[in-house]
Design an enzyme around this catalytic site. Structure first.
Site, short mmCIF file in Angstrom:
data_model
loop_
_atom_site.label_atom_id
_atom_site.label_comp_id
_atom_site.label_asym_id
_atom_site.label_seq_id
_atom_site.Cartn_x
_atom_site.Cartn_y
_atom_site.Cartn_z
N GLU A 1 4.03 -5.07 7.57
CA GLU A 1 3.15 -4.04 8.16
C GLU A 1 3.43 -3.81 9.64
O GLU A 1 3.35 -2.68 10.12
CB GLU A 1 1.68 -4.42 7.96
CG GLU A 1 1.16 -4.24 6.55
CD GLU A 1 1.39 -5.43 5.64
OE1 GLU A 1 2.23 -6.29 5.97
OE2 GLU A 1 0.73 -5.50 4.59
N ALA B 1 0.85 -1.19 0.00
CA ALA B 1 0.00 0.00 0.00
C ALA B 1 0.89 1.24 0.00
O ALA B 1 2.01 1.20 0.50
CB ALA B 1 -0.89 -0.01 1.25
N GLY C 1 0.79 -5.04 1.06
CA GLY C 1 -0.34 -5.13 0.13
C GLY C 1 0.05 -5.76 -1.19
O GLY C 1 -0.79 -6.35 -1.87
N GLU D 1 -0.26 -9.32 -0.59
CA GLU D 1 -1.69 -9.62 -0.41
C GLU D 1 -2.40 -9.67 -1.76
O GLU D 1 -3.27 -10.51 -1.99
CB GLU D 1 -2.32 -8.56 0.50
CG GLU D 1 -1.80 -8.66 1.93
CD GLU D 1 -2.33 -7.55 2.83
OE1 GLU D 1 -2.03 -6.38 2.53
OE2 GLU D 1 -3.03 -7.85 3.80
C1 3H9 Z 1 0.52 -2.09 3.52
O1 3H9 Z 1 0.79 -2.66 2.51
C2 3H9 Z 1 -0.85 -2.12 4.15
C3 3H9 Z 1 -1.71 -3.22 3.61
O2 3H9 Z 1 -1.50 -4.41 4.30
C4 3H9 Z 1 -3.15 -2.89 3.80
C5 3H9 Z 1 -3.68 -1.72 3.07
C6 3H9 Z 1 -5.18 -1.55 3.21
N1 3H9 Z 1 4.58 3.45 0.19
O3 3H9 Z 1 13.48 1.93 0.93
P1 3H9 Z 1 13.87 2.62 -0.31
C7 3H9 Z 1 9.38 4.80 -1.06
S1 3H9 Z 1 1.65 -1.13 4.31
C8 3H9 Z 1 5.06 4.65 -0.17
O4 3H9 Z 1 14.91 3.68 -0.22
P2 3H9 Z 1 14.89 0.16 -1.35
C9 3H9 Z 1 10.39 5.27 -0.04
O5 3H9 Z 1 9.83 6.19 0.85
C10 3H9 Z 1 3.07 -1.17 3.30
N2 3H9 Z 1 6.38 4.86 -0.45
O6 3H9 Z 1 14.26 1.60 -1.46
C11 3H9 Z 1 11.45 5.86 -0.94
O7 3H9 Z 1 10.98 7.12 -1.37
P3 3H9 Z 1 12.00 8.29 -1.68
C12 3H9 Z 1 3.83 -2.39 3.51
C13 3H9 Z 1 7.20 3.83 -0.35
O8 3H9 Z 1 15.09 -0.28 -2.73
C14 3H9 Z 1 11.44 4.93 -2.15
O9 3H9 Z 1 10.17 4.26 -2.10
N3 3H9 Z 1 5.07 -2.29 2.80
C15 3H9 Z 1 6.75 2.56 0.03
O10 3H9 Z 1 16.05 0.17 -0.41
C16 3H9 Z 1 12.54 3.94 -2.15
O11 3H9 Z 1 12.53 3.24 -0.91
C17 3H9 Z 1 6.21 -1.92 3.39
O12 3H9 Z 1 6.23 -1.68 4.58
C18 3H9 Z 1 5.38 2.39 0.31
N4 3H9 Z 1 4.87 1.19 0.67
O13 3H9 Z 1 13.79 -0.74 -0.65
C19 3H9 Z 1 7.41 -1.83 2.52
N5 3H9 Z 1 7.82 1.72 0.07
O14 3H9 Z 1 12.85 7.82 -2.81
C20 3H9 Z 1 8.23 -0.64 2.88
C21 3H9 Z 1 8.88 2.45 -0.31
O15 3H9 Z 1 11.12 9.46 -2.00
N6 3H9 Z 1 9.30 -0.45 1.93
N7 3H9 Z 1 8.52 3.72 -0.56
O16 3H9 Z 1 12.77 8.45 -0.42
C22 3H9 Z 1 10.47 -1.07 2.02
O17 3H9 Z 1 10.71 -1.89 2.87
C23 3H9 Z 1 11.50 -0.69 1.00
O18 3H9 Z 1 11.19 0.58 0.53
C24 3H9 Z 1 11.62 -1.64 -0.21
C25 3H9 Z 1 12.58 -1.01 -1.26
C26 3H9 Z 1 12.16 -2.98 0.25
C27 3H9 Z 1 10.27 -1.83 -0.89
#
Ligand code: 3H9
Length: 694
Positions: free
Chosen positions: A125, A61, A102, A105
């Site tokens: 999450e 998400a 998400g 999911e």
């Molecule tokens: C969810 O899914 C809820 C659902 O269950 C239910 C919904 C109803 N959203 O980490 P990086 C941005 S909750 C928005 O440096 P990497 C991040 O801020 C979500 N932005 O890259 C950054 O922006 P910027 C569950 C996001 O390659 C850029 O992407 N998911 C999101 O080292 C690059 O990020 C998570 O908790 C997001 N979901 O790692 C995953 N994710 O360039 C959280 C990233 O402007 N994310 N951004 O600074 C991560 O763990 C890592 O970002 C990921 C990539 C492994 C994906």
């Protein structure tokens, strides 16, 4: 357009295209639904592949939409997944790189999953203080079994796709090109009669589900006491086990909606974005070219220098370690070896890796051996004269373009830079002790530090797994400048009526890892004494309680001398309240005509935390820190500020700046009130009803 739609010989391919990580924001969600409908309505299409462009299948998400109308606007993720799952034509998720939250999911809502090896699969999450809110707590246990799923949901940790090859999650692990494999798979299943399998129809089988759930509950209670999300994850999984898929799903949704509003979730999301924002410097563009750092030198093999060297070695970067005397060098190397041996003993490092790491160190007594270093980090005695000698010498030997960094924690980096003829290459790299463990790195930007030097150091920080925060030059930089005000208040409160154990207990209950007095006993009270002596000369008008000096005059330097603010027993780090010290404090109050009164725990917390906030506000006003979240990252990663409160600046916003201002004005009118000079920005923001963080 956040989603692309293409067709390939009877197969529709819906590609999420919402960089950087294909977050499932409103337009992406709408795009998926549109794609599914288009494919349904096209008789030539027999199957649908769902995949992601760029570096992720989907990172989940879009967190930036949380608590905004977009988050709940249809199609919500739950609706999207329902539509995918209800598709008469089979949907195949083609997963690569990252399928998280998400994103996973969504994939679980597809009828089939084909994955590339090396993809990170997670329901992270819980790390954001929420739980999977689009069916993850219901579908994952049905896909991979109760135990494996609960472990993933409660830890949030990623698992590599190849490790899940036989788990029931994937129908195929693609060996070659993922797109080809997914298309071939789609054609195969597209030729079959429906209905196609749904994860929701699978059963959760476990010989003792209730027992395992209780075990998980106990484990979580021990490790996550200040966070509600982990228990809720278990509750939601349990609801599905006991009451079936639909009821479980409804309960999961209810928990998600409640958790996303909690201050703990807000704090964790603030930290997530704060960490990423910290690496961005407003006037240093992200495409600034960086210098190549393949060889590092560290000057000083003491505790600090050794710890710093380990960071680079751990990242595979060779280090030349310089000392002035052979025995100091040998002692330093022995300490590094001992640290690695301890890691081997814990099973976290292979014995052969220990030797490989030690082999990356080149010990030396000669400055001439530093001539190939791309980065030289100085970690010598904290005195300007000593730094002067080192930097003058470095200026002679370092190659052109080498970055010269000082690990100073308080000295003026501009003065240090001026000892060289290349101030543009000089920067502060303030590591925290123990440097091989602590996450924080304050990067101190001198007035002449080149932008590419900053960009290089920030990139390197990521490589050595530090949270780097840029600070301008001032006494104490961000972290220590603020902590000084906190300690000042702690000492005043002793004079006014509190005792060390009460102060520590109150702030530890608030969530700090360690109160100021236990902390000071651990670090050594003589360190603060030395800093204060310098302060008394530099700022003779600054009002300090002299109570800590009195303690130091008795030789009670802390744990290392068997006594400080507390008493210690040999071989025991427990802090026992000390009658001698408590009597000394009471006597000191009398001597200074301070009327002792009962100080409430609430006052202790307010005075300590608002002292941080007030100084933090000044640091922002002066541009020493460029954003409030930078200050919070310093406190979360370097000073034990409770993560679930998100750092001092977010905490102030949570309390409300109006209330913070009122409290500061109240304390300013009391004894020792001269220590409270309200930061103008607090009053200005409060008047506008705004906060530091947004
Ligand atoms: C969810 O899914 C809820 C659902 O269950 C239910 C919904 C109803 N959203 O980490 P990086 C941005 S909750 C928005 O440096 P990497 C991040 O801020 C979500 N932005 O890259 C950054 O922006 P910027 C569950 C996001 O390659 C850029 O992407 N998911 C999101 O080292 C690059 O990020 C998570 O908790 C997001 N979901 O790692 C995953 N994710 O360039 C959280 C990233 O402007 N994310 N951004 O600074 C991560 O763990 C890592 O970002 C990921 C990539 C492994 C994906």
């Amino acid at each position: 357009m956040a989603v692309d739609y293409t067709t390939h010989d009877g197969v529709a391919v819906i590609t999420l295209n919402n960089p950087p990580v294909n977050g499932l924001g409103l337009s992406t969600r709408a795009g998926i639904v549109e794609g599914i409908e288009r494919a349904q309505n096209d008789p030539a299409i027999k199957a649908i592949v769902l995949t992601g462009a760029g570096k992720a299948f989907s990172g989940g998400a879009d967190i930036t939409e949380f608590n905004t109308p977009k988050a709940t606007q249809e199609p919500t993720l739950a609706t999207v997944i329902k539509i995918v799952e209800g598709s008469a034509k089979p949907v195949i998720a083609a997963i690569h790189s990252v399928a998280m939250g998400g994103g996973l999911e969504l994939a679980l809502g597809a009828h089939y999953r084909v994955a590339a090896p090396g993809a990170q699969i997670a329901l992270p999450e819980v790390k954001l203080g929420i739980l999977p809110g689009a069916g993850g707590t219901q579908r994952l246990p049905r896909a991979i079994g109760l135990e494996a799923a609960l472990n993933m949901i409660v830890s949030g940790a990623p698992v590599m796709s190849e490790k899940l090859a036989d788990s029931g999650l994937f129908d195929e692990l693609a060996q070659g090109d993922l797109a080809e494999a997914a298309l071939a798979f789609a054609r195969k299943v597209g030729a079959k009669e429906g209905p196609h399998p749904k994860v929701r129809d699978r059963k959760i089988e476990h010989p003792n589900a209730a027992g395992f759930i209780q075990f998980a509950r106990n484990t979580v209670a021990a490790v996550a006491k200040n966070f509600p999300a982990p228990q809720k994850c278990i509750d939601a999984v349990e609801a599905g086990v006991q009451n079936g898929f639909d009821k479980g799903l409804a309960f999961e949704r209810e928990c998600f909606m409640a958790l996303v509003q909690t201050p703990e979730s807000h704090a964790l999301r603030h930290a997530f974005f704060g960490e990423r924002a910290a690496s961005k410097i407003p006037d240093v563009p992200s495409d600034t070219p960086v210098r190549d750092i393949s060889q590092v030198a560290v000057i000083g093999a003491g505790t600090m220098g050794g710890g710093i060297a380990m960071n680079f070695i751990n990242a595979g970067i060779p280090v030349t370690l310089l000392e002035t005397k052979q025995d100091a060098l040998e002692r330093g190397l022995a300490t590094i070896r001992k640290n690695y041996e301890a890691t081997v003993k814990k099973g976290k490092l292979k014995p052969e890796a220990l030797e490989q790491r030690m082999a990356l160190i080149t010990p030396t007594l000669s400055y001439d051996d530093l001539k190939n270093a791309d980065l030289i980090v100085e970690a010598v005695f904290e005195e300007l004269g000593v730094k002067e000698q080192v930097f003058k010498r470095l200026d002679e030997v370092a190659k052109k373009g080498a970055i010269l960094a000082s690990n100073t924690s308080t000295l003026d980096v501009d003065k240090i830079a001026a000892f060289t003829k290349r101030p543009q290459d000089v920067v502060g790299m303030h590591f925290f002790s123990p440097a091989n463990v602590m996450k924080l790195l304050e990067v101190v930007r001198g007035k002449e530090t080149e932008k590419d030097v900053l960009a290089t150091v920030m990139k390197l920080a990521r490589k050595i797994r530090k949270t780097a925060v840029v600070s301008g030059v001032c006494d104490g930089f961000i972290g220590n400048r603020m902590i000084e005000q906190y300690i000042r208040q702690a000492l005043f409160m002793l004079e006014e009526g509190a005792l060390p154990a009460q102060v520590d207990r109150a702030i530890e209950k608030f969530g700090f890892a360690m109160g100021p007095f236990r902390m000071s006993d651990l670090a050594g009270n003589d360190i603060g004494w030395a800093i204060r002596k310098r302060r008394y000369q530099e700022h003779p008008d600054m009002h300090y309680s002299k109570i800590a000096d009195r303690l130091c005059e008795t030789g009670r330097f802390g744990q290392k001398t068997g006594g400080g603010w507390y008493d210690y027993k040999a071989g025991d780090r427990t802090a026992y309240p000390s009658k001698v010290v408590d009597d000394m404090i009471v006597a000191f109050s009398k001597e200074t005509n301070s009327e002792r009164r009962k100080i409430s725990d609430e006052e202790i917390v307010e005075r300590l935390v608002f002292a941080l906030v007030n100084e933090g506000a000044k640091i922002l006003e002066e541009g020493i820190a460029s954003k409030a979240s930078d200050i919070d990252m310093v406190y979360l990663t370097g000073y034990g500020f409770p993560l679930y409160r998100g750092g001092p600046m977010l905490y102030a916003d949570t309390v409300g700046l109006y209330n913070v201002e009122r409290a500061i004005r109240r304390y300013a009118a009391r004894p020792n009130g001269d220590a409270w000079e309200l930061a103008p920005s607090i009053a200005e923001l409060a008047a506008k009803g705004r906060g530091f963080t947004g």
